[in-house]
Design a protein around this motif. Structure first.
Motif: not given
Length: 357
Positions: A170, A211, A229
């Motif tokens: 991510t 994101t 992430a």
């Protein structure tokens, strides 16, 4: 004693009154003199989140040293540029130098490098069994969406001894105008022609995947709560949040960190005399810079109007203190003291901050 006693008593009383009046007058004079002295200065600034850990240390220290009251809000470089351009604050801060259009819009502003550090790449991968290694091309492909899993062969090739999970990557990026984004995308543009043409370098770009979150604290929060992430944020935020951050491969082929030695080597080949901001090129330094040179190093800047009215004296004091005495607060936060050539440039720019006509 009769009249003589009464006379002496009267003289004594009169003398005490005179003494009291003189004392009161003296105190009043002192009070008037004190009130005539200018009160301690106060300045308001906003902008970059990258140097906020350092500015937070500076604020009480400059108050103690000079009596300057500084208020600073970390709103992001884009907001800092916008607000100093609109003159709603006394100074702005940005991790990116102003573009020609931004500089023209700011109407006689000086852009002064006042701190130097590395952009870390923190990640959330528990149980990895060691420190993650990444290269510029791999980072480019992660943020282009071409590498989407942590056990991708390209990542495994750099990390043969790590327990890379079969887990989605991510990528997290700044959704607000950010000098951190400028520094990161500047690096990606230097190492990848495709990134430069497709996405480019700026304080705000259209990231193909990932994101978004506002501010350094925002992206740090997403990484902390999202397994798999990774993001880009200054080293101080990674340290403060107890993040593990990646070793990044430099042009000498070594994997380095945004520590003091790595950033110091990255700036080692700056000219001995800096005359303009375009000379402050330290991203992806050549092999000759040193084996430890960190490839994603960046300056961060304070933006001040040259015509600052009655704030000019305090602004000169504040910025001069920051680039001199303030530098000693940097190393514990992974900020590297400014090189002498950069400070020489700063001194010349600070002199341009005047009260105007």
């Amino acid at each position: 004693m009769g009249e003589r006693g009464n006379s002496m008593k009267g003289a004594l009383a009169l003398g005490l009154v005179v003494v009291a009046v003189v004392a009161v007058a003296a105190v009043a004079g002192q009070t008037q003199s004190a009130s005539a002295q200018p009160a301690a200065g106060s300045l308001v600034g906003t902008g970059a989140t990258f140097p906020f850990p350092l500015i937070s240390k500076w604020i009480p220290a400059v108050d103690n040293a000079l009596g300057l009251k500084i208020t600073y809000t970390a709103t992001g470089s884009g907001a800092g540029i916008a607000q100093i351009t609109a003159r709603t604050v006394d100074f702005g801060a940005s991790d990116a130098p102003l573009s020609p259009d931004q500089l023209a819009a700011c109407k006689s502003c000086v852009v002064i490098p006042w701190a130097l550090a590395g952009m870390s790449v923190p990640y959330n991968l528990p149980g990895l069994g060691g420190r993650l290694r990444l290269s510029g091309p791999v980072l480019v492909n992660i943020y282009l969406g071409k590498i989407s899993n942590w056990n991708d062969p390209a990542v495994k090739k750099l990390n043969p001894k790590l327990n890379l999970p079969d887990k989605k990557i991510t990528p997290v990026y700044r959704s607000d105008g950010s000098g951190s984004t400028y520094a990161f995308t500047d690096y990606l543009s230097v190492v990848s022609a495709q990134w430069k043409s497709k996405v480019g370098r700026n304080t705000s770009v259209n990231f193909p995947v990932g994101t978004g979150a506002r501010g350094s604290s925002g992206v740090a929060g997403v990484v902390k709560s999202t397994e798999g992430a990774l993001t880009y944020v200054d080293a101080a935020y990674s340290v403060q949040n107890k993040f593990q951050f990646a070793l990044i491969q430099n042009r000498a082929g070594r994997f380095t960190t945004p520590g003091i030695r790595g950033v110091t080597q990255a700036v080692s080949q700056l000219p001995k005399k800096i005359t303009n901001l375009s000379q402050l090129k330290i991203v992806d330094p050549p092999k000759s810079a040193g084996k430890l040179a960190y490839p994603i190093s960046t300056f961060t800047y304070v933006i001040v109007p040259t015509n600052s009215g009655d704030k000019a004296v305090d602004l000169r004091k504040w910025v001069y203190w920051a680039v001199t005495q303030g530098q000693k607060f940097g190393p514990p936060l992974f900020f590297v003291p400014l090189p002498a050539s950069v400070k020489g440039f700063d001194y010349r720019e600070i002199k341009k901050i005047q009260s105007g006509s």
